[in-house]
Design an enzyme around this catalytic site. Structure first.
Site, PDB file in Angstrom:
ATOM      1  N   SER A 138       4.375  -4.170  -5.145  1.00 12.20           N
ATOM      2  CA  SER A 138       4.069  -4.900  -3.913  1.00 12.20           C
ATOM      3  C   SER A 138       2.562  -4.963  -3.748  1.00 12.20           C
ATOM      4  O   SER A 138       1.826  -4.104  -4.235  1.00 12.20           O
ATOM      5  CB  SER A 138       4.680  -4.191  -2.703  1.00 12.20           C
ATOM      6  OG  SER A 138       4.183  -4.724  -1.486  1.00 12.20           O
ATOM      7  N   TYR A 151       6.160   2.950   2.927  1.00 10.66           N
ATOM      8  CA  TYR A 151       6.445   1.856   1.989  1.00 10.66           C
ATOM      9  C   TYR A 151       5.302   1.707   0.983  1.00 10.66           C
ATOM     10  O   TYR A 151       5.528   1.571  -0.224  1.00 10.66           O
ATOM     11  CB  TYR A 151       6.654   0.556   2.766  1.00 10.66           C
ATOM     12  CG  TYR A 151       6.972  -0.626   1.886  1.00 10.66           C
ATOM     13  CD1 TYR A 151       8.236  -0.777   1.325  1.00 10.66           C
ATOM     14  CD2 TYR A 151       6.003  -1.594   1.612  1.00 10.66           C
ATOM     15  CE1 TYR A 151       8.535  -1.867   0.505  1.00 10.66           C
ATOM     16  CE2 TYR A 151       6.300  -2.682   0.809  1.00 10.66           C
ATOM     17  CZ  TYR A 151       7.561  -2.803   0.253  1.00 10.66           C
ATOM     18  OH  TYR A 151       7.854  -3.875  -0.562  1.00 10.66           O
TER      19      TYR A 151
END
Length: 254
Positions: A138, A151
């Site tokens: 990501s 995250y």
């Protein structure tokens, strides 16, 4: 070009969103697709879509954070040419607002889940003398994003594991790369907005869309196209690389 005919591909989280788009495209290109999915019904839906298009796929209900489950399924599959580590979950929170329970939950799926698949698949690839691994990282691993502490931690770990695996198994003819998407419009995103920003869905969707300089979110099919290249023989000289698929988010957001 980009044929996967005769190859066996394992895709975690293949029941929806990016994982589903990758599964459908890989099957279209000739791979036998094994969908590893906690939501067994979603996996079966993807299999049905693939079979309607003339492809071959198998659904496997599995919790990727359970190593024994992963080992049993992967060993039963037996032959794995391609592994796509796509399964993951999100979380909103800072270091001081993330509970230990939530931190552990994110770690177990996003980090341990990737490790478990690597642990199970790499020996099968080594026995065959080759293999390709693609991890879904990501942009959160590359830049600071507000309230994404756990995250971001998990995706940073995915990036580090990608480099380690690419280095350690190069002599075994195993390639390992990652893709780092910005926001991609999936049912997960819609659910995430509805859960965390009830009553503000339209405004938040527009805000998140415009955070990419290109002016929109990505499409699952766009991620799948890059995944296909990286997992194909045409990308045989590519390993240890991360690919930003972000509409200019990291480099052009100034």
């Amino acid at each position: 070009m980009f044929s996967l005919k005769g190859k066996s591909a394992v895709i975690t989280g293949g029941g929806s969103g990016i994982g589903r788009a990758i599964s459908v495209l890989f099957a279209k290109q000739g791979a036998v697709v094994h969908i590893i999915e906690l939501n067994a019904d979603a996996a079966k839906d993807t299999v049905s879509e693939i079979e309607k298009g003339g492809g071959k796929a198998v659904a496997h209900g599995c919790n990727v954070s359970d190593q024994q489950q992963v080992l049993d399924i992967y060993n039963a599959i037996g032959e794995i040419d391609i592994l796509v580590n796509n399964a993951g979950i999100a979380h909103i929170g800072e270091a001081t607002t993330t509970s230990e329970e939530d931190f552990t939950r994110i770690f177990n799926v996003n980090v341990k889940g990737v490790y478990n698949s690597l642990f199970a698949a790499i020996p099968l690839m080594k026995s065959k003398g080759k293999g390709v691994i693609l991890n879904m990282a990501s942009i959160a691993a590359a830049v600071g994003i507000t309230s994404r502490f756990a995250y971001s931690m998990s995706k940073g770990a995915v990036s580090a594991m990608t480099l380690s695996v690419a280095r350690d198994y190069m002599a075994d003819n195993i390639r390992c790369n990652s893709i780092s998407p910005a926001r991609v419009h999936t049912p997960f995103v819609d659910g995430f907005i509805a859960k965390n920003y009830a009553g503000q869905e339209e405004q938040i969707f527009e805000k998140l869309s415009k955070s990419q300089p290109i002016g929109r979110m990505g499409k699952p099919e766009e991620v799948a196209s890059l995944a296909l290249y990286l997992c194909s023989d045409e990308a045989g000289f590519v390993t240890g690389c991360d690919y930003l698929l972000d509409g200019g988010f990291v480099k052009l957001n100034n």
